[in-house]
Design an enzyme around this catalytic site. Sequence first.
Site, PDB file in Angstrom:
ATOM      1  CG  ASP A   1      -4.226   3.137   5.547  1.00 34.73           C
ATOM      2  OD1 ASP A   1      -4.028   3.536   7.412  1.00 34.73           O
ATOM      3  OD2 ASP A   1      -4.530   3.758   4.600  1.00 34.73           O
TER       4      ASP A   1
ATOM      5  CG  HIS B   1       4.517   7.853   6.247  1.00 30.15           C
ATOM      6  ND1 HIS B   1       4.239   8.732   5.417  1.00 30.15           N
ATOM      7  CD2 HIS B   1       3.607   6.837   6.917  1.00 30.15           C
ATOM      8  CE1 HIS B   1       3.058   7.476   4.587  1.00 30.15           C
ATOM      9  NE2 HIS B   1       3.263   6.520   5.185  1.00 30.15           N
TER      10      HIS B   1
ATOM     11  CD  GLU C   1      -1.879   2.645   1.766  1.00 26.15           C
ATOM     12  OE1 GLU C   1      -2.352   3.681   1.451  1.00 26.15           O
ATOM     13  OE2 GLU C   1      -0.754   2.238   2.396  1.00 26.15           O
TER      14      GLU C   1
END
Length: 521
Positions: A342, A442, A313
Amino acid sequence: MVATAGLAVPLAASPSVAAPSNKACDNRNNNTYSKLLGCVSAPGVTKHLEAFQAIADANGGTRATRTPGYRASVDYVVDVLEKSGWSAEIVPFTYNATDTVLQQLTPTSVAHAHTGATGTGEGDVSRPVVAVDINLVGTRANSSGCETADFAGFPAGSIALLQRGSCNFSVKAINAEAAGASAVIIFNQGDTAAADRNGVINPTLGPTPENPTVVDIPVVGTSFGAGQSLAQPGSTARVAVAFRQVTDFNVIGELKGEVDDNVVMAGAHLDSVPAGPGINDNGSGSAGLLDVVEAMSNHKPHNTVRFAWWGAEEIGLLGSSAWVAQRTQAEKDEIALYLNFDMIGSPNYYLGIYDANESSFVAPVPVPEGSEDIERTLESFYTVRNAPYDDSAFSGRSDYQAFINNGIPSGGLFTGAEVVKTAEQQAIWGGVAGESFDQCYHQACDTIDNVDQEALDVNSDAVAFAVLTYAYSTEGVNGVQGREVPGNFTIPTPAGPEYTFAGPLGGDDGHDHDHEHTEIS
């Protein structure tokens, strides 16, 4: 207990109501809201998050696609499915991986951090770098490469150095190729101090499965600082992009129902970014599904229930897109709906539901008929729990994209990423105003310490509530009648979103994954 529609119904354990033992949950048929939600919990989800953390710790700190950490995550999911009586299938898919180089040769020798643009062509060139209408000072406003006139006098065969700003990345790259550039470097704009305007960018040129490359020359993205260095007089560089086909894997788990041609799907991406273990993004959604798997181990649903853990993804929704493309039209027609989870445990969270009715955000993608029923179902759950909620843009920027592109009704949950929480949102959900919903988004610090237990608790119950609702009947979504969920529970009318982002009809909740944008300016 929560009173609704004149009926008091326990939906989940509370501090005053003891949760059932694990043995009780494992041995009984959790076929009502109160039974199922009583067996789904933040501790149950956290058990799986701890397993994902241990996998990352043993594999270089990451669970990114095509790494040992990802494959170990796949094996873990399969093990949980099989022990819970679900079928488990590891489904391979192939895609082009990209090997890239951005090496400045003169007047200084330095390898710049970079990414290969999505939709780039291949090539390996070492040539002079020619800046095209860039602006390194002041506001750094520019339209670098947006007009063909920007390339007047451009020396054919040179590497075009372009700056983010004003138009789509694809326009810049296409204009550069037409002007005779042998390669393109697009650097960040540097127009604010924010990291996302200075760091390495991942340009998306807008490819499609039928046209995976938008230009034939190599295109890479890099940081504002690298752009400054490459803009020096006499700069030369090597830019290289090469493709190679690789294989990765999705995991599909299924609990057969009495009806096998009306399938309720839910999914979450299993991979992390290379920088970290990805425990909130998206261990949280993956673990939430696993806790529901275990709690439904003795359940015989009316409709078949199918869960998916998607690969790749983070590099462009590749796993989910491949899986949907692998299905025949008849197989796609059997999918009644798709639920996407998500990031459901952000540490500075808000409770967001994909805005299918566009009451806050005008959707930039098709919203299949039936999606609004999914939004209402999730809103009703939060209403039962007396939990305030808000809209999250129905943007297609996660694994539901391939489903909505095929007309399959979709919905889901989201608790926020890099966007900063406002004072109004702090007053509603707590947390810290002025900080992003997930400061470790991230990054390497997206660890087991980067999830909020309260968000996990309410959202794992929301996952279970929606799955059980549609496991019995999808009539509100696709008109296919089923049966009522046992327990005489009446789903209430939703209380309504908080409208904290921009009020009705407009705004941007900032659920950005740069690799998924077709427009970044």
